[in-house]
Design a protein around this motif. Structure first.
Motif, short mmCIF file in Angstrom:
data_model
loop_
_atom_site.label_atom_id
_atom_site.label_comp_id
_atom_site.label_asym_id
_atom_site.label_seq_id
_atom_site.Cartn_x
_atom_site.Cartn_y
_atom_site.Cartn_z
N THR A 25 47.16 -9.05 4.74
CA THR A 25 46.34 -8.09 3.47
C THR A 25 46.64 -7.39 3.09
O THR A 25 46.81 -6.46 4.08
CB THR A 25 44.73 -8.54 4.57
OG1 THR A 25 44.84 -9.53 4.58
CG2 THR A 25 44.28 -7.72 3.19
N PRO A 26 46.97 -7.20 1.69
CA PRO A 26 47.53 -5.62 0.97
C PRO A 26 46.94 -3.99 1.88
O PRO A 26 45.60 -4.80 1.92
CB PRO A 26 47.48 -5.42 -0.22
CG PRO A 26 47.90 -7.64 -0.44
CD PRO A 26 46.87 -8.22 0.96
N ALA A 27 47.50 -3.15 2.06
CA ALA A 27 46.22 -2.46 2.35
C ALA A 27 47.71 -1.28 2.40
O ALA A 27 47.71 -0.47 2.94
CB ALA A 27 46.69 -2.36 4.35
N PRO A 28 47.70 -0.59 0.98
CA PRO A 28 47.98 0.35 0.34
C PRO A 28 47.32 1.13 0.72
O PRO A 28 46.13 1.67 0.42
CB PRO A 28 48.42 0.58 -1.08
CG PRO A 28 47.20 -0.85 -1.17
CD PRO A 28 46.85 -1.73 -0.36
N VAL A 29 47.82 2.75 0.67
CA VAL A 29 47.82 3.73 0.99
C VAL A 29 47.83 4.66 0.12
O VAL A 29 46.77 5.54 -0.40
CB VAL A 29 48.20 4.58 2.76
CG1 VAL A 29 48.22 5.97 2.74
CG2 VAL A 29 47.94 3.47 3.82
N MET A 62 56.75 -5.90 15.31
CA MET A 62 55.50 -6.19 14.75
C MET A 62 55.42 -6.53 13.14
O MET A 62 54.96 -5.28 12.61
CB MET A 62 53.92 -5.96 15.30
CG MET A 62 53.96 -6.92 16.38
SD MET A 62 52.08 -6.11 16.82
CE MET A 62 51.34 -7.33 15.86
N PRO A 63 56.34 -6.98 12.44
CA PRO A 63 57.02 -6.79 10.70
C PRO A 63 55.63 -6.95 9.57
O PRO A 63 54.37 -8.26 10.04
CB PRO A 63 58.28 -7.21 11.25
CG PRO A 63 57.98 -8.59 11.51
CD PRO A 63 57.11 -8.24 13.00
N PHE A 64 55.91 -7.00 8.64
CA PHE A 64 54.95 -6.66 7.67
C PHE A 64 55.63 -8.76 6.91
O PHE A 64 56.61 -9.06 7.33
CB PHE A 64 54.84 -6.00 6.73
CG PHE A 64 54.57 -4.22 6.50
CD1 PHE A 64 53.00 -4.67 6.95
CD2 PHE A 64 55.40 -3.21 6.53
CE1 PHE A 64 52.11 -3.55 6.77
CE2 PHE A 64 54.64 -2.03 6.43
CZ PHE A 64 52.97 -2.57 6.55
N LYS A 65 54.78 -9.35 6.72
CA LYS A 65 54.95 -10.27 6.69
C LYS A 65 54.27 -10.29 4.68
O LYS A 65 53.30 -10.34 4.58
CB LYS A 65 54.15 -11.40 7.18
CG LYS A 65 54.43 -11.69 8.83
CD LYS A 65 53.64 -12.24 9.23
CE LYS A 65 54.49 -12.57 11.11
NZ LYS A 65 55.58 -13.24 10.73
N ALA A 66 54.88 -11.13 3.87
CA ALA A 66 54.29 -11.65 2.99
C ALA A 66 52.75 -12.09 2.55
O ALA A 66 51.99 -11.76 1.47
CB ALA A 66 54.81 -12.20 1.75
N THR A 67 52.49 -12.76 3.41
CA THR A 67 51.26 -12.87 3.90
C THR A 67 49.98 -12.21 4.58
O THR A 67 48.69 -12.79 4.04
CB THR A 67 51.37 -14.64 4.35
OG1 THR A 67 51.73 -14.27 5.94
CG2 THR A 67 51.61 -15.55 3.86
N VAL A 105 51.95 -2.00 -1.03
CA VAL A 105 51.47 -2.85 -1.68
C VAL A 105 51.93 -3.36 0.20
O VAL A 105 49.59 -2.94 0.33
CB VAL A 105 52.11 -3.78 -2.07
CG1 VAL A 105 50.20 -4.58 -1.29
CG2 VAL A 105 52.27 -3.54 -3.06
N ASN A 106 52.19 -3.56 1.25
CA ASN A 106 51.72 -3.95 2.47
C ASN A 106 51.09 -2.65 3.28
O ASN A 106 50.42 -3.01 3.86
CB ASN A 106 52.98 -4.26 3.36
CG ASN A 106 53.37 -5.80 3.16
OD1 ASN A 106 53.66 -6.05 1.47
ND2 ASN A 106 53.36 -6.59 3.81
N LYS A 123 50.51 -0.45 -7.29
CA LYS A 123 51.70 -1.87 -7.50
C LYS A 123 50.75 -3.18 -6.85
O LYS A 123 51.07 -4.22 -7.43
CB LYS A 123 52.78 -1.44 -6.51
CG LYS A 123 53.40 -0.81 -6.92
CD LYS A 123 54.74 -1.99 -7.86
CE LYS A 123 55.89 -0.64 -8.12
NZ LYS A 123 56.97 -0.93 -9.44
N ARG A 124 49.97 -2.67 -5.89
CA ARG A 124 49.21 -3.62 -5.77
C ARG A 124 48.09 -5.12 -6.51
O ARG A 124 48.13 -5.98 -7.33
CB ARG A 124 47.92 -3.92 -4.30
CG ARG A 124 47.55 -4.13 -4.38
CD ARG A 124 47.85 -5.31 -4.06
NE ARG A 124 46.58 -6.88 -3.84
CZ ARG A 124 47.11 -8.47 -4.09
NH1 ARG A 124 48.02 -8.72 -3.76
NH2 ARG A 124 45.65 -8.84 -3.86
N GLU A 125 47.71 -3.38 -7.80
CA GLU A 125 46.45 -4.01 -9.09
C GLU A 125 47.33 -4.75 -9.76
O GLU A 125 46.55 -5.60 -10.00
CB GLU A 125 46.17 -2.51 -9.40
CG GLU A 125 44.68 -2.19 -8.59
CD GLU A 125 44.39 -0.33 -8.56
OE1 GLU A 125 44.37 0.21 -10.39
OE2 GLU A 125 43.47 -0.17 -7.38
N ALA A 126 48.58 -4.20 -9.80
CA ALA A 126 49.41 -4.64 -10.79
C ALA A 126 49.71 -6.35 -10.62
O ALA A 126 49.62 -7.22 -11.13
CB ALA A 126 50.76 -4.27 -11.55
#
Length: 320
Positions: free
Chosen positions: A135-139, A128-133, A119-120, A146-149
């Motif tokens: 902005t989602p950028a699924p490819v 520079m790790p992903f954070k839960a906050t 989803v990230n 999963k992002r839409e769910a």
């Protein structure tokens, strides 16, 4: 066993089954296994039929306080569906929404959704790790579904008051792991030389035991409500480091050739395997500090112990 009932979907899967066994071991909650096929859990707990593509009967959720939704159409290397995004949406979005709405109607208090770090996005810049906050950028279609769910579940929570918790794991490994991780163990066990001795990336992984521990923590922790959690072992490894440690757990010495990652990427691109090269050479790190702070949680299993567990299970299976 008299604790609150917790329904686990996908209970024959790698993660779902482990969650059920953890609940059986803890004895604090009463697991209900929702499955599509026969399972060795029969006789250990209540087993109910469940299929993401089918309507949900009222009896399945009777008396259930919490749903842990592990079932999904999973990411595959060689997609065969003519419209893969539509196929992923049908299972991972429509199926999840159908289950969540039925759960809310049935009085389920909390819905824990096992999502994905996809989803990230697919990769990070090193350190520079992903954070839960973020902005989602699924490819890929799996990540998009999963992002839409996730978004649909948060909306259902607003409409119904049912609490929602989202967990986005990276690569999960442990006893019974399959796919690429199992292939790597086989290569190392057989002494196959691998051109992966000079990879200087950083990747976050999560041991199955650590993921299930976080999932169980989220069942009744009030701080989990409405949150998105990233999870890992808390130690990031390069592909080269992982292979050396995995080989050690197997009692082997990794035969790794120091081929530059740039050359590997170029070669992989020439044969249409750029995605494989990215997973081997690229970085994907996650920041679990907010998970630690919000829940007071720590990964209980070290990477070394988790690799030994995976290796022991592999040995047991391979020698039967």
């Amino acid at each position: 066993m008299k604790g609150p009932q917790v329904l686990v979907t996908g209970a024959t899967g790698f993660v779902g089954e482990a969650v059920v066994f953890r609940l059986l071991l803890d004895k604090k909650f009463t697991p209900v296994a929702a499955v599509r096929a026969s399972t060795r859990l029969s006789g250990l707990c209540r087993v109910v039929p469940f299929d993401l593509d089918l309507p949900i009967g009222k009896s399945m959720l009777e008396g259930v306080a919490v749903v842990i939704h592990c079932a999904a159409r999973v990411h595959v290397m060689n997609e065969t569906a003519a419209d893969s995004l539509a196929a992923f949406r049908k299972a991972n979005v429509e199926g999840t929404v159908r289950l969540a709405r039925r759960a809310a109607e049935s009085g389920v208090k909390r819905f824990i959704f096992i999502s994905s770090i996809k989803v990230n996005g697919e990769s990070t810049v090193r350190d520079m790790p992903f954070k839960a906050t973020d902005t989602p950028a699924p490819v890929d279609p799996y990540g998009v579904s999963k992002r839409e769910a996730e978004a649909a579940l948060m909306q259902i929570s607003l409409e119904t008051g049912m609490e929602v918790v989202v967990i986005r794991p990276p690569l999960v490994y442990g006893p019974g792991v399959k796919a690429n991780f199992l292939s790597m163990m086989r290569w190392l066990d057989r002494g196959v030389p691998l051109p992966l001795g000079a990879i200087n990336n950083q990747r976050s992984l999560v041991a199955l035991g650590n993921l299930t521990d976080l999932v169980v923590t989220c069942i009744d922790n009030p701080a989990a409500v409405g949150q998105v959690f990233l999870v890992s072992d808390g130690e990031d490894l390069s592909t080269t480091q992982l292979l050396h440690r995995m080989a050690f757990a197997l009692g082997k010495v990794a035969r790794l050739l120091p081929v530059p990652s740039g050359l590997l990427r170029v070669t992989a691109s020439m044969v249409g395997k750029s995605g494989v090269a990215e997973r081997l050479c690229g970085s994907l790190q996650v920041d679990i500090q907010p998970t630690r702070e919000l829940l007071g949680w720590r990964p209980p299993i070290s990477t070394e112990k988790a690799l030994r567990q995976a290796a022991a299970h592999y040995r047991d299976k391979e020698t039967r």
